[in-house]
Design a protein around this motif. Structure first.
Motif, PDB file in Angstrom:
ATOM      1  N   LEU A 114     -55.029 -30.348  -8.273  1.00 37.61           N
ATOM      2  CA  LEU A 114     -55.621 -31.353  -9.138  1.00 37.61           C
ATOM      3  C   LEU A 114     -55.263 -32.740  -8.621  1.00 37.61           C
ATOM      4  O   LEU A 114     -54.125 -33.006  -8.231  1.00 37.61           O
ATOM      5  CB  LEU A 114     -55.125 -31.201 -10.580  1.00 37.61           C
ATOM      6  CG  LEU A 114     -55.352 -29.835 -11.242  1.00 37.61           C
ATOM      7  CD1 LEU A 114     -54.823 -29.849 -12.663  1.00 37.61           C
ATOM      8  CD2 LEU A 114     -56.826 -29.477 -11.235  1.00 37.61           C
ATOM      9  N   ASP A 115     -56.255 -33.627  -8.653  1.00 40.22           N
ATOM     10  CA  ASP A 115     -56.036 -35.005  -8.206  1.00 40.22           C
ATOM     11  C   ASP A 115     -56.733 -35.941  -9.180  1.00 40.22           C
ATOM     12  O   ASP A 115     -57.957 -35.863  -9.348  1.00 40.22           O
ATOM     13  CB  ASP A 115     -56.573 -35.199  -6.779  1.00 40.22           C
ATOM     14  CG  ASP A 115     -56.332 -36.611  -6.264  1.00 40.22           C
ATOM     15  OD1 ASP A 115     -55.297 -37.208  -6.632  1.00 40.22           O
ATOM     16  OD2 ASP A 115     -57.184 -37.127  -5.525  1.00 40.22           O
ATOM     17  N   ARG A 116     -55.976 -36.805  -9.835  1.00 40.00           N
ATOM     18  CA  ARG A 116     -56.534 -37.777 -10.777  1.00 40.00           C
ATOM     19  C   ARG A 116     -56.521 -39.166 -10.165  1.00 40.00           C
ATOM     20  O   ARG A 116     -55.574 -39.557  -9.489  1.00 40.00           O
ATOM     21  CB  ARG A 116     -55.726 -37.802 -12.076  1.00 40.00           C
ATOM     22  CG  ARG A 116     -55.946 -36.627 -12.992  1.00 40.00           C
ATOM     23  CD  ARG A 116     -55.218 -36.823 -14.302  1.00 40.00           C
ATOM     24  NE  ARG A 116     -55.655 -38.042 -14.991  1.00 40.00           N
ATOM     25  CZ  ARG A 116     -55.165 -38.454 -16.152  1.00 40.00           C
ATOM     26  NH1 ARG A 116     -54.231 -37.753 -16.766  1.00 40.00           N
ATOM     27  NH2 ARG A 116     -55.611 -39.553 -16.716  1.00 40.00           N
ATOM     28  N   GLU A 117     -57.590 -39.923 -10.445  1.00 41.14           N
ATOM     29  CA  GLU A 117     -57.671 -41.286  -9.922  1.00 41.14           C
ATOM     30  C   GLU A 117     -58.583 -42.103 -10.825  1.00 41.14           C
ATOM     31  O   GLU A 117     -59.566 -41.588 -11.372  1.00 41.14           O
ATOM     32  CB  GLU A 117     -58.220 -41.278  -8.494  1.00 41.14           C
ATOM     33  CG  GLU A 117     -58.216 -42.637  -7.818  1.00 41.14           C
ATOM     34  CD  GLU A 117     -58.696 -42.571  -6.373  1.00 41.14           C
ATOM     35  OE1 GLU A 117     -58.825 -43.639  -5.747  1.00 41.14           O
ATOM     36  OE2 GLU A 117     -58.963 -41.446  -5.893  1.00 41.14           O
ATOM     37  N   ASP A 118     -58.261 -43.384 -10.991  1.00 38.47           N
ATOM     38  CA  ASP A 118     -59.142 -44.305 -11.702  1.00 38.47           C
ATOM     39  C   ASP A 118     -60.053 -44.984 -10.691  1.00 38.47           C
ATOM     40  O   ASP A 118     -59.589 -45.468  -9.643  1.00 38.47           O
ATOM     41  CB  ASP A 118     -58.335 -45.366 -12.457  1.00 38.47           C
ATOM     42  CG  ASP A 118     -57.578 -44.780 -13.639  1.00 38.47           C
ATOM     43  OD1 ASP A 118     -57.962 -43.693 -14.094  1.00 38.47           O
ATOM     44  OD2 ASP A 118     -56.616 -45.412 -14.097  1.00 38.47           O
ATOM     45  N   VAL A 119     -61.345 -45.012 -10.979  1.00 33.44           N
ATOM     46  CA  VAL A 119     -62.329 -45.584 -10.057  1.00 33.44           C
ATOM     47  C   VAL A 119     -63.250 -46.518 -10.830  1.00 33.44           C
ATOM     48  O   VAL A 119     -63.377 -46.432 -12.055  1.00 33.44           O
ATOM     49  CB  VAL A 119     -63.175 -44.480  -9.370  1.00 33.44           C
ATOM     50  CG1 VAL A 119     -62.290 -43.590  -8.518  1.00 33.44           C
ATOM     51  CG2 VAL A 119     -63.931 -43.652 -10.398  1.00 33.44           C
ATOM     52  N   GLU A 120     -63.908 -47.421 -10.118  1.00 35.64           N
ATOM     53  CA  GLU A 120     -64.865 -48.301 -10.746  1.00 35.64           C
ATOM     54  C   GLU A 120     -66.121 -47.535 -11.122  1.00 35.64           C
ATOM     55  O   GLU A 120     -66.599 -46.689 -10.358  1.00 35.64           O
ATOM     56  CB  GLU A 120     -65.238 -49.465  -9.813  1.00 35.64           C
ATOM     57  CG  GLU A 120     -64.128 -50.482  -9.615  1.00 35.64           C
ATOM     58  CD  GLU A 120     -64.603 -51.688  -8.824  1.00 35.64           C
ATOM     59  OE1 GLU A 120     -65.737 -51.641  -8.319  1.00 35.64           O
ATOM     60  OE2 GLU A 120     -63.831 -52.668  -8.719  1.00 35.64           O
ATOM     61  N   ALA A 121     -66.637 -47.802 -12.307  1.00 35.10           N
ATOM     62  CA  ALA A 121     -67.873 -47.157 -12.755  1.00 35.10           C
ATOM     63  C   ALA A 121     -69.034 -47.641 -11.896  1.00 35.10           C
ATOM     64  O   ALA A 121     -69.188 -48.832 -11.643  1.00 35.10           O
ATOM     65  CB  ALA A 121     -68.144 -47.477 -14.222  1.00 35.10           C
TER      66      ALA A 121
END
Length: 283
Positions: free
Chosen positions: A69-76
């Motif tokens: 599992l890999d979580r990341e915040d990205v620009e919409a």
């Protein structure tokens, strides 16, 4: 730019179907799936809701402890602009061609009826196998004479309205219901775009908003667990000589769903398979 939460789930190829089955129960708004050069499969979920992603992480870890599992915040991104690049016409059955509004005047129909879908957040553009499978069943039943002009229909979990629009274009009239207000809004827009608003009305809710009515054709393209939970209610909505089509379930889930409806007094279903997905049809 607003932020989205992205979760990548990487599993061996032999676990991809099982992972898709889990996501089909948990992520109604869809996900991306890609085969990697390593022989693994990556399933990617985007969501604005951080607690939802946290809950999904817990579900995946409990169900698939070996998944990476890999979580990341990205620009919409501008998803509508992306749809314009990737939304290609989808031929379905012998009757339909699903197209976006910007291809309405240029897509070659080749004798098919156009279903114009404005792609927003509602489920049902024809690109997902369950939507194409269910709409293909509608086309097949029409070709066999089982679905005919003048009949009534119910499209339970209407999403974008694609199935109801297809029925209306074949000359049926009926109702679509959905518990998602954004889906109701999108379905309402699409029924007007396709000129079938007089034959196809849309309501917020589920089986309770049409309780006491019966229909010649009942379509339910939702998920396996809700299909089982609603078996008694859905069966009651089918007229005595009516046709029932259930979709949105994996082939491995078909036995359990069919058993729930046979417990309501229905006979064996015709089973139509497309890859890992299944539709159950009672005629």
């Amino acid at each position: 730019m607003p932020q989205l939460h992205r979760l990548d789930i990487i599993v061996p190829e032999e676990s991809a179907e099982l992972t898709s089955g889990l996501l089909s129960q948990k992520v109604a708004f869809g996900w991306e799936e890609e085969s990697l050069p390593t022989g693994e499969v990556r399933l990617r979920v985007h969501c604005e809701n951080a607690p939802f992603i946290e809950a999904l992480v817990a579900d995946v870890r409990a169900f698939l402890p070996d998944a990476l599992l890999d979580r990341e915040d990205v620009e919409a991104a501008d998803w509508l602009a992306s749809w314009r690049e990737f939304f290609t016409p989808v031929p379905v059955g012998t009757h339909f061609l699903v197209i976006p509004p910007w291809l309405r005047d240029s897509a070659p129909l080749e004798g098919r009826m156009p279903i114009v879908i404005e792609p927003k957040t509602a489920f049902g553009t024809g690109h997902h196998p369950t939507t194409a499978l269910c709409l293909g069943v509608v086309s097949q039943l029409a070709a066999e004479g089982r679905i005919r002009a003048g009949m009534s229909f119910l499209d339970l979990g209407t999403g974008s309205g694609i199935l109801g629009i297809g029925c209306a274009l074949l000359g049926l009239s009926g109702t679509g219901t959905d518990i998602d207000p954004l889906a109701v809004e999108n379905a309402d827009e699409n029924r007007h775009i396709n000129g079938v608003a007089e034959a196809f009305d849309v309501m917020a809710g589920s089986t309770e908003v049409v309780r006491g009515r019966t229909f010649d054709v009942v379509l339910a393209n939702i998920l396996a667990q809700p299909l089982k939970e609603l078996a008694a209610d859905i069966t009651a909505l089918k007229g005595d000589a009516g046709c029932l089509v259930l979709s949105g379930l994996l082939e491995v889930q078909a036995d359990g769903v069919e058993a729930a409806y046979r417990a309501q007094g229905l006979g064996p279903a015709r089973r139509i398979i497309d890859g890992e997905w299944a539709a159950l049809v009672w005629e």
